[in-house]
Write an enzyme that holds these catalytic residues in place. Sequence first.
Site, PDB file in Angstrom:
ATOM      1  N   GLU A   1       0.812  -1.219   0.000  1.00  0.00           N
ATOM      2  CA  GLU A   1       0.000   0.000   0.000  1.00  0.00           C
ATOM      3  C   GLU A   1       0.839   1.259   0.000  1.00  0.00           C
ATOM      4  O   GLU A   1       0.499   2.245  -0.670  1.00  0.00           O
ATOM      5  CB  GLU A   1      -0.951   0.024   1.211  1.00  0.00           C
ATOM      6  CG  GLU A   1      -2.137  -0.919   1.100  1.00  0.00           C
ATOM      7  CD  GLU A   1      -1.831  -2.343   1.541  1.00  0.00           C
ATOM      8  OE1 GLU A   1      -0.660  -2.623   1.873  1.00  0.00           O
ATOM      9  OE2 GLU A   1      -2.753  -3.175   1.545  1.00  0.00           O
TER      10      GLU A   1
ATOM     11  N   HIS B   1      -9.384  -4.364  11.345  1.00  0.00           N
ATOM     12  CA  HIS B   1     -10.001  -4.305  10.010  1.00  0.00           C
ATOM     13  C   HIS B   1     -11.277  -3.470   9.973  1.00  0.00           C
ATOM     14  O   HIS B   1     -11.972  -3.471   8.963  1.00  0.00           O
ATOM     15  CB  HIS B   1     -10.364  -5.724   9.542  1.00  0.00           C
ATOM     16  CG  HIS B   1      -9.226  -6.498   8.960  1.00  0.00           C
ATOM     17  ND1 HIS B   1      -7.979  -6.533   9.518  1.00  0.00           N
ATOM     18  CD2 HIS B   1      -9.148  -7.267   7.838  1.00  0.00           C
ATOM     19  CE1 HIS B   1      -7.192  -7.307   8.779  1.00  0.00           C
ATOM     20  NE2 HIS B   1      -7.874  -7.762   7.755  1.00  0.00           N
TER      21      HIS B   1
HETATM   22  C1  LIG Z   1      -1.749  -4.230   4.770  1.00  0.00           C
HETATM   23  C2  LIG Z   1      -2.780  -5.204   4.299  1.00  0.00           C
HETATM   24  N1  LIG Z   1      -3.134  -5.189   3.003  1.00  0.00           N
HETATM   25  C3  LIG Z   1      -4.055  -6.072   2.540  1.00  0.00           C
HETATM   26  C4  LIG Z   1      -4.638  -6.977   3.378  1.00  0.00           C
HETATM   27  C5  LIG Z   1      -5.665  -7.968   2.848  1.00  0.00           C
HETATM   28  N2  LIG Z   1      -5.112  -9.305   2.782  1.00  0.00           N
HETATM   29  C6  LIG Z   1      -5.278 -10.148   3.801  1.00  0.00           C
HETATM   30  S1  LIG Z   1      -4.493 -11.570   3.554  1.00  0.00           S
HETATM   31  C7  LIG Z   1      -3.911 -11.095   2.060  1.00  0.00           C
HETATM   32  C8  LIG Z   1      -3.060 -12.024   1.271  1.00  0.00           C
HETATM   33  C9  LIG Z   1      -1.801 -12.365   1.976  1.00  0.00           C
HETATM   34  O1  LIG Z   1      -1.173 -13.452   1.368  1.00  0.00           O
HETATM   35  P1  LIG Z   1       0.090 -14.173   1.969  1.00  0.00           P
HETATM   36  O2  LIG Z   1       0.959 -13.189   2.664  1.00  0.00           O
HETATM   37  O3  LIG Z   1       0.699 -14.959   0.886  1.00  0.00           O
HETATM   38  O4  LIG Z   1      -0.503 -15.135   3.100  1.00  0.00           O
HETATM   39  P2  LIG Z   1      -1.495 -16.381   2.934  1.00  0.00           P
HETATM   40  O5  LIG Z   1      -2.883 -15.846   3.050  1.00  0.00           O
HETATM   41  O6  LIG Z   1      -1.243 -17.026   1.631  1.00  0.00           O
HETATM   42  O7  LIG Z   1      -1.201 -17.271   4.091  1.00  0.00           O
HETATM   43  C10 LIG Z   1      -4.367  -9.809   1.769  1.00  0.00           C
HETATM   44  C11 LIG Z   1      -4.088  -9.084   0.516  1.00  0.00           C
HETATM   45  C12 LIG Z   1      -4.265  -6.931   4.741  1.00  0.00           C
HETATM   46  N3  LIG Z   1      -4.823  -7.750   5.646  1.00  0.00           N
HETATM   47  N4  LIG Z   1      -3.322  -6.056   5.166  1.00  0.00           N
END
Ligand SMILES: Cc1ncc(C[n+]2csc(CCOP(=O)(O)OP(=O)(O)O)c2C)c(N)n1
Lengths: 324, 352
Positions: free
Chosen positions: A60, A129
């Site tokens: 972001e 959130h």
């Molecule tokens: C700063 C922020 N941006 C976006 C999100 C929304 N979000 C939650 S989980 C996620 C994906 C994260 O993927 P990864 O780090 O690969 O972890 P996984 O879910 O695969 O375990 C996103 C975009 C968030 N929680 N925090």
Amino acid sequence: MAKITYRQALNQALAEEMERDPAVFLMGEEVGEYQGAFKVSQGLLQRFGPKRVVDTPISEAAFSGVGVGAALYGLRPVVEFMNWSFSFVAFDQLVNNVGSLRFMSGGQFDLPIVFRGPSGGGTQIGATHSHCPESWFAGVPVLTVVSPAFPEDAKGLLKSAIRSNNPVFFFEGERLYGLEGEVPDAEFLTPIGQARICREGGDLTIVSGGYSTHTALSAAGALAADGKEADVIDLRTIKPYDFDRIAKSVQKTNRLLIVEENKPFAGWGAQIAYDIQHRLFDWLDAPILRVTGLDIPQPYNAKLEGQVLPNVERILAAARQLLA
Amino acid sequence: MVGEDPGVAVAEPKAAALSLSPDQQIALYRQMVRIRRFEEKAAQAFMRAEIKGFCHLYIGEEAVAVGALSALEQRDAVITAYRDHGVALARGTSARACMAELLGKRTGCSKGMGGSMHLFDRAHHFYGGHAIVGSHTAVAAGLAFAQQYENTGGITLCLLGDGAMNQGVVSETLNLVSLWRLPIVFLIENNEYAMGTSVARSSAGLPLVNRGSAFDMAGRTANGMDVEDVRASVAEAVSLARTEHLPTLLEVKTYRYRGHSMSDPDTYRTKQEIAEQKKNDPIFLYRKRLEERRILTEDLAKQIDDEARAEAQDALTFAEQSPEPDLELAFSLLFSPEDRIDPVPRPRYSDI
Ligand SMILES: Cc1ncc(C[n+]2csc(CCOP(=O)(O)OP(=O)(O)O)c2C)c(N)n1
Ligand SMILES: [Mg+2]
């Protein structure tokens, strides 16, 4: 008039403005191939291609700054936050850069940029959130803060926001996306800075915005059963807010109740309360009251979250106190 | 598998004690089965709307938490993102306390305030469940800083997603832990996706483990579908952290079988891809290996499975029957009591 959802209204606004102006582009997490985390950008990648519907990594701070740079250079970015709660990792870009670059450069640069996404609670996604940062950003002098409650306004205001030559922070709601409403078929813009009267009554003025407008409307319905009628004003734009429209109503009802989802301390309702008491003191028959989110982080538990959010019960209690 | 040759300066590991007793092997197997059954039960509870909000399951990734945490000591600290049920269970948090948190109950490990994404368990040195992507990595560095400061001999294990690697704070943190030689292990749970975005679509400079080399961090990879491989790799990294104060970036290749969260329609990958990946199921593979080693019999495997199912059901029943938290409890959690300064008045600004 067609009946569409708030989500579709936003989608139409994006599509129409992208069609109209090739400098407009959309950027954010999952806006393209995934079709939007909440499907607001559904179909836009297919229609406008990856040059103008840009999927980003979970960065972001960086993509907000990219938006700022692109706007300085002359493009008109629409930057989506999957949730406004995630914008905080980009706070520097939003407050220092968006907030000061035009001014500090002696007015040399324009920042025609929109930051948008859902804010607020009510879906049990917990303290990190569920923020309502509208008032925090409203504290930055140059930011325009918009928070539509109805599909028509979501469309008309997003189109205005994209055409504005100034940065607009646009707050949607996860609980609003599925809401249906009539939206004009012909092209229209909703002016920034004008409130909407959702219900008319002579006994009390209720001012609200975003999802809380709907809670306020339910409360006004319940109040009518008591034989009391409220003017319900949906701000639509939180900053600059429509002082004149509120003043007109308060001069009629002499009582003001403000309903805002954010936490109480220095929430936007406090500014309105200050302005009204300052300029219309003699018109008031009772102290101005505010119903806000309770002064506590958002709990996960459903019952608790329902108590923490402004709810009909708390609005009714405040209204009755005002009318007593 | 990830980066055969990541080209990273890999510090020479101390020989880790890798020979596992039969009991230890059974324990690893049992932990994975416990997590799988717990998660399946959570999925059912979510479908019945007993669990709300976001619920991210660990199914398919069990070997990562189980292998990694089995290499830790009690004094070590663990911190992770929101896909945290398996990590909490592997750390020792009871299934009851986890499930009750998922249902938002007073008996939950976070008293119903945090929910699925925010499990915490101080008694087990589990510093959470964190839902802002990447944010907890800096907090992890702070835990390691304090461990070093207090000379506890403990280290910190921080799990993070592949997607999280693209948060600015993660790069800042990697630099800092290397510069300050903090006793920490960063374990990337590379499950190939961040929501609907594959690693290749989100990240330059693959494999991700290479990013540590910019900061002279030890780099290591492991097969996240092999619990013993994860355990061995983490054990080496832990030993580097504990004895040499050298932080490691460890990339573990895994795969999630379910959607990103229970609300994800999961349309960005093919059924075939998922089916293909399930052939490497960590529980199935380990069961086969233990059977070949004549450590696990069919009877014992069935017994372990029955116990895990019973534990998950017991946890759900416990959670369902547990009381809800109330506002009084919620407000009581806001501030720590003062004992070094005069009490501070704390009005509730929302009280009319
Ligand atoms: C700063 C922020 N941006 C976006 C999100 C929304 N979000 C939650 S989980 C996620 C994906 C994260 O993927 P990864 O780090 O690969 O972890 P996984 O879910 O695969 O375990 C996103 C975009 C968030 N929680 N925090
Ligand atoms: Mg991932």
